[in-house]
Scaffold this motif. Structure first.
Motif, PDB file in Angstrom:
ATOM      1  N   ARG A   1      -5.340  -9.114  -1.806  1.00  0.00           N
ATOM      2  CA  ARG A   1      -4.436  -9.231  -0.650  1.00  0.00           C
ATOM      3  C   ARG A   1      -4.203  -7.990   0.181  1.00  0.00           C
ATOM      4  O   ARG A   1      -4.066  -8.064   1.381  1.00  0.00           O
ATOM      5  CB  ARG A   1      -3.063  -9.773  -1.060  1.00  0.00           C
ATOM      6  CG  ARG A   1      -3.161 -11.191  -1.483  1.00  0.00           C
ATOM      7  CD  ARG A   1      -2.037 -11.991  -0.871  1.00  0.00           C
ATOM      8  NE  ARG A   1      -1.796 -13.128  -1.742  1.00  0.00           N
ATOM      9  CZ  ARG A   1      -0.706 -13.246  -2.472  1.00  0.00           C
ATOM     10  NH1 ARG A   1       0.270 -12.367  -2.376  1.00  0.00           N
ATOM     11  NH2 ARG A   1      -0.584 -14.273  -3.268  1.00  0.00           N
ATOM     12  N   LYS A   2      -4.025  -6.849  -0.422  1.00  0.00           N
ATOM     13  CA  LYS A   2      -3.872  -5.681   0.436  1.00  0.00           C
ATOM     14  C   LYS A   2      -4.490  -4.427  -0.156  1.00  0.00           C
ATOM     15  O   LYS A   2      -4.640  -4.304  -1.358  1.00  0.00           O
ATOM     16  CB  LYS A   2      -2.424  -5.435   0.838  1.00  0.00           C
ATOM     17  CG  LYS A   2      -1.425  -5.503  -0.278  1.00  0.00           C
ATOM     18  CD  LYS A   2      -0.028  -5.326   0.306  1.00  0.00           C
ATOM     19  CE  LYS A   2       1.033  -5.674  -0.711  1.00  0.00           C
ATOM     20  NZ  LYS A   2       2.381  -5.555  -0.185  1.00  0.00           N
ATOM     21  N   GLN A   3      -4.793  -3.543   0.749  1.00  0.00           N
ATOM     22  CA  GLN A   3      -5.465  -2.307   0.406  1.00  0.00           C
ATOM     23  C   GLN A   3      -4.754  -1.561  -0.713  1.00  0.00           C
ATOM     24  O   GLN A   3      -5.379  -1.055  -1.639  1.00  0.00           O
ATOM     25  CB  GLN A   3      -5.529  -1.431   1.658  1.00  0.00           C
ATOM     26  CG  GLN A   3      -6.276  -0.144   1.444  1.00  0.00           C
ATOM     27  CD  GLN A   3      -6.490   0.595   2.762  1.00  0.00           C
ATOM     28  OE1 GLN A   3      -5.825   0.325   3.757  1.00  0.00           O
ATOM     29  NE2 GLN A   3      -7.416   1.517   2.775  1.00  0.00           N
TER      30      GLN A   3
ATOM     31  N   MET B   1     -13.361  -4.367   5.798  1.00  0.00           N
ATOM     32  CA  MET B   1     -11.999  -4.239   6.324  1.00  0.00           C
ATOM     33  C   MET B   1     -11.470  -2.818   6.188  1.00  0.00           C
ATOM     34  O   MET B   1     -10.352  -2.533   6.607  1.00  0.00           O
ATOM     35  CB  MET B   1     -11.058  -5.208   5.607  1.00  0.00           C
ATOM     36  CG  MET B   1     -11.297  -6.655   6.013  1.00  0.00           C
ATOM     37  SD  MET B   1      -9.966  -7.751   5.490  1.00  0.00           S
ATOM     38  CE  MET B   1     -10.168  -7.735   3.730  1.00  0.00           C
TER      39      MET B   1
ATOM     40  N   TRP C   1     -10.777  -1.259   3.354  1.00  0.00           N
ATOM     41  CA  TRP C   1      -9.846  -1.057   2.253  1.00  0.00           C
ATOM     42  C   TRP C   1     -10.359  -0.013   1.281  1.00  0.00           C
ATOM     43  O   TRP C   1      -9.597   0.636   0.583  1.00  0.00           O
ATOM     44  CB  TRP C   1      -9.607  -2.374   1.496  1.00  0.00           C
ATOM     45  CG  TRP C   1      -8.775  -3.345   2.267  1.00  0.00           C
ATOM     46  CD1 TRP C   1      -8.355  -3.206   3.564  1.00  0.00           C
ATOM     47  CD2 TRP C   1      -8.258  -4.597   1.817  1.00  0.00           C
ATOM     48  NE1 TRP C   1      -7.617  -4.306   3.926  1.00  0.00           N
ATOM     49  CE2 TRP C   1      -7.540  -5.167   2.881  1.00  0.00           C
ATOM     50  CE3 TRP C   1      -8.345  -5.298   0.605  1.00  0.00           C
ATOM     51  CZ2 TRP C   1      -6.907  -6.401   2.768  1.00  0.00           C
ATOM     52  CZ3 TRP C   1      -7.713  -6.523   0.504  1.00  0.00           C
ATOM     53  CH2 TRP C   1      -6.997  -7.063   1.581  1.00  0.00           C
TER      54      TRP C   1
ATOM     55  N   GLU D   1       8.714  -3.913   3.246  1.00  0.00           N
ATOM     56  CA  GLU D   1       7.962  -2.795   3.821  1.00  0.00           C
ATOM     57  C   GLU D   1       8.814  -1.956   4.772  1.00  0.00           C
ATOM     58  O   GLU D   1       8.306  -1.098   5.476  1.00  0.00           O
ATOM     59  CB  GLU D   1       6.747  -3.321   4.586  1.00  0.00           C
ATOM     60  CG  GLU D   1       5.829  -4.202   3.776  1.00  0.00           C
ATOM     61  CD  GLU D   1       4.688  -3.431   3.119  1.00  0.00           C
ATOM     62  OE1 GLU D   1       4.242  -2.436   3.703  1.00  0.00           O
ATOM     63  OE2 GLU D   1       4.280  -3.823   2.022  1.00  0.00           O
TER      64      GLU D   1
ATOM     65  N   GLU E   1      -3.205 -10.376   7.310  1.00  0.00           N
ATOM     66  CA  GLU E   1      -3.937 -10.452   6.047  1.00  0.00           C
ATOM     67  C   GLU E   1      -3.021 -10.531   4.826  1.00  0.00           C
ATOM     68  O   GLU E   1      -3.474 -10.836   3.735  1.00  0.00           O
ATOM     69  CB  GLU E   1      -4.880  -9.243   5.907  1.00  0.00           C
ATOM     70  CG  GLU E   1      -6.138  -9.435   6.712  1.00  0.00           C
ATOM     71  CD  GLU E   1      -6.826  -8.134   7.061  1.00  0.00           C
ATOM     72  OE1 GLU E   1      -6.402  -7.085   6.545  1.00  0.00           O
ATOM     73  OE2 GLU E   1      -7.778  -8.181   7.854  1.00  0.00           O
ATOM     74  N   THR E   2      -1.759 -10.208   5.002  1.00  0.00           N
ATOM     75  CA  THR E   2      -0.870 -10.241   3.842  1.00  0.00           C
ATOM     76  C   THR E   2       0.333 -11.162   4.023  1.00  0.00           C
ATOM     77  O   THR E   2       0.801 -11.759   3.059  1.00  0.00           O
ATOM     78  CB  THR E   2      -0.326  -8.837   3.515  1.00  0.00           C
ATOM     79  OG1 THR E   2       0.232  -8.281   4.704  1.00  0.00           O
ATOM     80  CG2 THR E   2      -1.411  -7.923   3.001  1.00  0.00           C
TER      81      THR E   2
ATOM     82  N   PHE F   1       3.031 -14.182   4.842  1.00  0.00           N
ATOM     83  CA  PHE F   1       2.995 -15.634   4.672  1.00  0.00           C
ATOM     84  C   PHE F   1       3.406 -16.300   5.974  1.00  0.00           C
ATOM     85  O   PHE F   1       4.246 -15.777   6.717  1.00  0.00           O
ATOM     86  CB  PHE F   1       3.993 -16.081   3.587  1.00  0.00           C
ATOM     87  CG  PHE F   1       3.641 -15.659   2.188  1.00  0.00           C
ATOM     88  CD1 PHE F   1       2.396 -15.126   1.871  1.00  0.00           C
ATOM     89  CD2 PHE F   1       4.582 -15.818   1.168  1.00  0.00           C
ATOM     90  CE1 PHE F   1       2.093 -14.751   0.567  1.00  0.00           C
ATOM     91  CE2 PHE F   1       4.294 -15.448  -0.136  1.00  0.00           C
ATOM     92  CZ  PHE F   1       3.051 -14.910  -0.442  1.00  0.00           C
TER      93      PHE F   1
ATOM     94  N   GLU G   1      -0.709   1.963   8.500  1.00  0.00           N
ATOM     95  CA  GLU G   1      -1.235   2.533   7.259  1.00  0.00           C
ATOM     96  C   GLU G   1      -1.474   4.039   7.392  1.00  0.00           C
ATOM     97  O   GLU G   1      -1.214   4.811   6.483  1.00  0.00           O
ATOM     98  CB  GLU G   1      -2.555   1.860   6.880  1.00  0.00           C
ATOM     99  CG  GLU G   1      -2.409   0.423   6.428  1.00  0.00           C
ATOM    100  CD  GLU G   1      -1.357   0.240   5.352  1.00  0.00           C
ATOM    101  OE1 GLU G   1      -1.307   1.074   4.437  1.00  0.00           O
ATOM    102  OE2 GLU G   1      -0.570  -0.717   5.455  1.00  0.00           O
TER     103      GLU G   1
END
Lengths: 262, 332, 472
Positions: free
Chosen positions: B222-224, B250, B252, C40, C146-147, C149, C341
């Motif tokens: 699901r995530k990096q 992607m 990651w 987050e 991508e993460t 919901f 990020e």
């Protein structure tokens, strides 16, 4: 300096579906583009051109008429002109027949360097480059990640080989296949995009090349795909739908212990 | 078809006088084929110096032809091609296999072009066609979504083989065979290449391919940030971290961790696939692992077909817990 | 402040009976509970421990548990993927976190009606991917696609880069099944695109951040998938020039882009370092626009980028770069998508503002952000959605400032910027929501509306058990 770049048109999706009965691609709305790995070859050629005035870059591809688009992508990055070898009779060519056709076109033409990508993202063979070089009787340098020096008659490069880098030189003309690490291909700008759009791609058919029919296309291909299939690999393993993560962890730990792998 | 060519050849790779283990893997492939065809298995060696040449016999070769000359210290495509071309034309083997290393993947296309025959790249499996005795070369095709069976209509039939796609046979020191030196006149060794130097680069050292344990992540993590769990687990198991093409694309994790057709082929003792659905492209790179454990939410994920232990569950729940337990184990 | 009851072992027993599976709950396991204590928005700074986490599998379980909590006066915090940026799923009063991670089925893709019916725990990108295999398109595209919901997207009325053409998440939602604060299950809307029968209560729940109920089923609108996209990367020597281009671009080309993203020089500096990629002119320009167009075929795409590119050049763009293949598009978007990020690599708890202003006011708010940055001597890189005036200023903690001081200081900085934005005719949140971090700002900037919101909340959740402490 005269530079040739060999490019290939590839499907622009990873999800190519195959008809298992006929072994052909299901071409539903299949988009195509220049092989992403060829962008590095194009970029390297353009960088030489920017340093050496009077350099001319010709992009060459073999494929259906739609492959013009891939050639134009290369032109939009800074190449000068494009040639497409296209003929219904070239269809179905394997690496050998492709290399043969390309080399027949290149024979007698003036060039100092030929660039190609490491491999195409669809076929993943990486064979056409070295084959073209051999058929033209010129040296080939594969897996090049840095061009160190080019003189009038020689080229010195660094090759990415197992566990390290090799520096080697050879005579010109020669064919160079490049890997990703060699550069960061430029984004084409509008001006070059429009220039590419307007540029006329020279299409060359077998009427012109006059290669014997048993050396081109499917007929001229020593290798044949006899079957395409989705692999059915099976290890009679255990599959468990777990109720808790804890259960999964216990299963994994037991498995490792039982098999004595660690 | 009249049998004009006979015998199976494998091209050994020598590095600084030592035999690269990929040469033994090739012999394992070659042995299977030569036994089916009831022909000799020959290993070909081009080098400037060699030790332990008998080991090629011990690993399955019936015969070894070797060419020894100072000029063969470095791999020059033209010299190697010329010598091999002459040997092939003289002895006419029906099959030639080389490793899909940078050397094999450069030499073989040059040789095939010179011999006017076909070549199949990067095979992962072989079969012999019953009626015709032809070699069926199997490799992932079209972006690695499917497998293709490929047949060569000309002779010899040539292929490069993915390293690590088969384990070498057990070494049998009681095996005997002929070791024959081949000689050529000096002009055969002339080259247009000139080697300058070689530098090992520790940063491109591939711990992946040497590791006994690999824990690899796909989109299902699901995530990096979740790669940190895999990294820590790998550290504790003395292993390395792998990844699928999707997550590498992607951004990651780095390309050097990519396992699969367009990345590395690995065959560790234990492969743990975390949140990896199992595209053919990926499976091509890890299916020879001794044991495979996979964790995936989707019970229909193809990865389960190649797994010894398949866990249907959420990787993001399981992996942190696994790490936690490993840490507790450390404390004990 | 209201007092809530604790989750006693008696309550836990009752819940176990409802769930019929002990594995669906986490109790007294500090380490596991901890991962449900924050989102987050600011890592540890804002964390609060829940007393109990449950992961129900059916709406009936949720309904019964909500009923129980309502009777027993126990606060509930609904939770999606935990990717929120405003603290909306932090259990600030402890109590029970209801995680929707196991309600993750795509129930139906109804191609006849162009509707997908999904559970809230489906990862948005999975939905996008699965419908695209059928040639359909879900047009919601938060940057966390991508993460995050889909349920969380609805609860915050998430935006993202495609809002300019398709609107935010609310535009794609046709219906919701909701467990109300008294445990009743009600369906609002459904597989229909029109409904003028009475108040539109459906949209009351979109952006309600879990304060009015828990979603258990979502009806999303699907549209045909565009055939091809092209992305333009456009460097500008000044922020004004970049922003001044936005409206004329649409007027002159008569084409609505699917994205117009903005990223400033400061941000590029960090993302470039993080991704190892360089953008053309990155040391010479002040900002970039990333513009995306969709078209049905190559010709259409070529026409669009030509028209658009020439317009941009005429209006002062330094150059126009065109990405019409996957590799190049990915290159451009990787910079934008990795923005947060790359800042987190510098400061793991970097707070992200989320102000929205009328598009023409972007230069003005950018100038103000610059002023604040100088005043506080704090770096504030900015990225955002130029097409809809939604900017994310992200102040980076100076090394001298302690974490405790920083929490206060960063709230002050972002508060100032938010209030300024509201005064320009904007709002203090464009797409992240209020959570509990911005509730004071909400009160300050929407006074009268705030009162009415509170009244609605009181009617639907008189005992204030549903995500208390959020919004109000």
């Amino acid at each position: 300096m005269n530079i040739v770049v060999l490019v290939k048109q590839v499907p622009s999706t990873d999800n190519v579906k195959i008809d298992e009965k006929t072994g052909t691609m299901i071409r539903s709305e299949l988009e195509s583009e220049m092989n992403p790995l060829d962008m590095y070859a194009v970029e390297e050629a353009v960088r030489i051109k920017e340093k050496e005035t009077g350099t001319k870059i010709t992009v060459i591809s073999m494929g259906p008429l739609s492959a013009e688009y891939a050639i134009k992508e290369a032109i939009s990055m800074g190449c000068d002109e494009g040639v497409l070898l296209t003929d219904r009779r070239y269809a179905g060519a394997d690496t050998r027949a492709t290399a043969y056709t390309l080399s027949q076109f290149l024979k007698g033409k003036e060039f100092d360097l030929i660039f190609a990508g490491e491999r195409a993202t669809d076929g993943e063979t990486g064979q056409v480059g070295p084959m073209v070089a051999t058929l033209l009787g010129i040296p080939v340098l594969t897996y090049v990640n840095k061009i160190i020096e080019i003189t009038k008659s020689a080229i010195k490069v660094q090759r990415a080989i197992e566990g390290g880098n090799e520096v080697i030189q050879t005579t010109l003309p020669s064919l160079i296949t490049v890997v990703k690490e060699i550069n960061d291909p430029r984004l084409p700008n509008l001006e070059n995009k429009l220039r590419a759009k307007k540029s006329k791609i020279h299409t060359i058919t077998n009427e012109e090349l006059k290669i014997e029919e048993d050396k081109i296309g499917l007929k001229g291909s020593p290798t044949r795909v006899v079957k395409v299939f989705y692999p059915k690999i099976s290890r009679q393993g255990e599959k468990i739908t777990i109720k808790t993560p804890q259960e999964a962890v216990s299963k994994i730990k037991n498995f490792i212990k039982e098999k004595g792998v660690i | 078809m009249k049998q004009t060519h006979t015998g199976v050849w494998t091209i050994a790779e020598i590095e600084d006088g030592s035999i690269n283990p990929v040469s033994y893997e090739l012999l394992a492939w070659g042995k299977g084929l030569s036994e089916r065809l009831k022909v000799e298995l020959t290993s070909i060696v081009l080098t400037n110096k060699i030790k332990d040449i008998e080991s090629l016999i011990h690993y399955g070769a019936d015969k070894v032809y070797y060419v020894e000359n100072d000029k063969l210290e470095h791999f020059y495509p033209d010299t190697y091609t010329n010598i091999l071309q002459q040997m092939v034309e003289e002895m006419k083997p029906e099959i030639i296999l080389a490793s899909a290393t940078t050397k094999g993947r450069t030499l073989m296309p040059c040789l095939a072009a010179s011999l006017k025959t076909g070549l199949t790249a990067d095979c992962t499996d072989f079969e012999i066609e019953e009626e015709t005795r032809r070699l069926i070369q199997i490799r992932p095709a079209i972006g690695g979504n499917v497998m293709a069976k490929i047949k060569t209509m000309t002779n010899p039939q040539m292929a490069t083989v993915r390293p690590k796609s088969k384990l070498p046979l057990p070494k049998d020191e009681s095996r005997t065979g002929e070791i024959i030196k081949k000689e050529f006149n000096e002009e055969m060794y002339q080259s247009r290449y000139e080697w300058i130097n070689y530098k090992r680069d520790e940063s491109i050292e591939q711990p992946l391919q040497q590791s006994d344990v690999i824990i690899a992540g796909g989109k299902g993590i699901r995530k990096q940030e979740n790669f940190k769990y895999l990294k820590e687990i790998a550290e504790r198991l003395n292993g390395a971290v792998g990844a699928t093409r999707a997550v590498v694309d992607m951004g990651w994790i780095d390309y050097s961790h990519q396992i699969g057709l367009s990345g590395k082929t690995v065959s560790p003792k234990l492969y743990i696939a975390v949140g990896i659905s199992g595209a053919v492209q990926h499976i091509a790179g890890m299916s020879t692992s001794k044991y495979i454990i996979s964790i995936n939410k989707d019970p229909e994920a193809p990865i389960f077909k190649v797994s010894d232990l398949g866990i249907v569950g959420d990787a993001t729940e399981i992996v942190p817990l696994l790490l936690k337990e490993l840490k507790q184990g450390d404390k004990k | 402040m209201k007092e809530y009851n604790k989750v006693t072992s008696k309550i836990v027993e009752k819940i176990k009976k409802i769930l019929k599976n002990e594995n669906l709950l986490i109790y007294q396991d500090e380490e596991n509970l901890k991962s449900y204590s924050n989102d987050e928005s600011g890592g540890e700074y804002y964390a609060h421990m829940p007393e109990l986490v449950i992961k129900p599998e059916t709406k009936e379980q949720i309904s019964e548990i909500v009923k129980l909590c309502n009777e027993e006066n126990i606060p509930i915090t609904p939770r999606g993927a935990g990717s929120g940026l405003a603290g909306a799923n932090i259990p600030i009063y402890g109590g029970i976190v209801i995680s929707l991670e196991r309600l993750n089925k795509i129930i139906e893709i109804d191609a006849k009606n162009l509707v997908a019916v999904v559970e809230p725990g489906v990862v948005t990108n999975d939905l996008c991917r699965i419908v695209s295999e059928k040639g359909l398109y879900y047009a919601g595209y938060p940057m966390s696609v991508e993460t995050s919901f889909i349920g969380g997207n609805v609860a915050t009325n998430a935006g993202g880069s495609k809002v300019i053409k398709y609107g935010n998440t609310g535009h794609h939602i046709l219906g919701l099944e909701v467990v109300m604060p008294d445990g009743e299950i009600i369906e609002y809307g459904g597989k229909r695109r029109k409904d003028s029968s009475g108040y539109n209560l459906l949209h009351l729940f979109i952006g309600s951040e879990g304060t009015l109920g828990i979603f258990t089923k979502i009806y999303v609108n699907l549209i045909p998938q565009p055939g091809k996209v092209v992305d333009l990367l456009v460097p500008f020597e000044s922020i004004e020039k970049a922003i001044e281009n936005v409206a004329p671009l649409m007027r002159e080309t008569k084409v609505l882009p699917s994205a117009i993203e903005f990223i400033d020089k400061e941000s590029i500096k960090y993302t470039s370092k993080y991704t190892g990629m360089k953008l053309p002119y990155q040391d010479e320009v002040e900002s970039y626009l990333i513009i995306q167009y969709e078209g049905n075929n190559l010709r259409e795409i070529e026409d669009i980028y030509e028209k658009s590119g020439l317009t941009l050049q005429k209006n002062g763009a330094k150059d126009v770069f065109i990405a019409d293949n996957r590799t190049n598009s990915e290159k451009i978007w990787r910079m934008r998508r990795n923005w947060l990020e790359s800042l987190k690599a510098i400061d793991p708890y970097v707070p992200t503002g989320d102000v929205v202003v009328p598009t023409s006011k972007i230069p003005e708010i950018m100038a103000y952000i610059n002023e604040v940055s100088k005043e506080y001597k704090v770096d504030i890189p900015v990225a955002g959605h130029a097409g809809d005036g939604n900017l994310h200023p992200a102040p980076l903690k100076p090394s001298k400032v302690s974490p405790e001081e920083w929490k206060e200081l960063s709230e002050e900085i972002l508060g100032k910027i938010a209030i300024k934005a509201a005064k320009m005719g904007g709002a203090i949140s464009g797409e992240h929501g209020i959570g509990f971090i911005k509730k004071e700002l909400l009160k300050q900037t929407k006074e009268k509306e705030y009162t009415r919101m509170k009244e609605i909340k009181k009617i639907l959740d008189p005992n204030n058990i549903m995500n208390p402490g959020k919004l109000f």
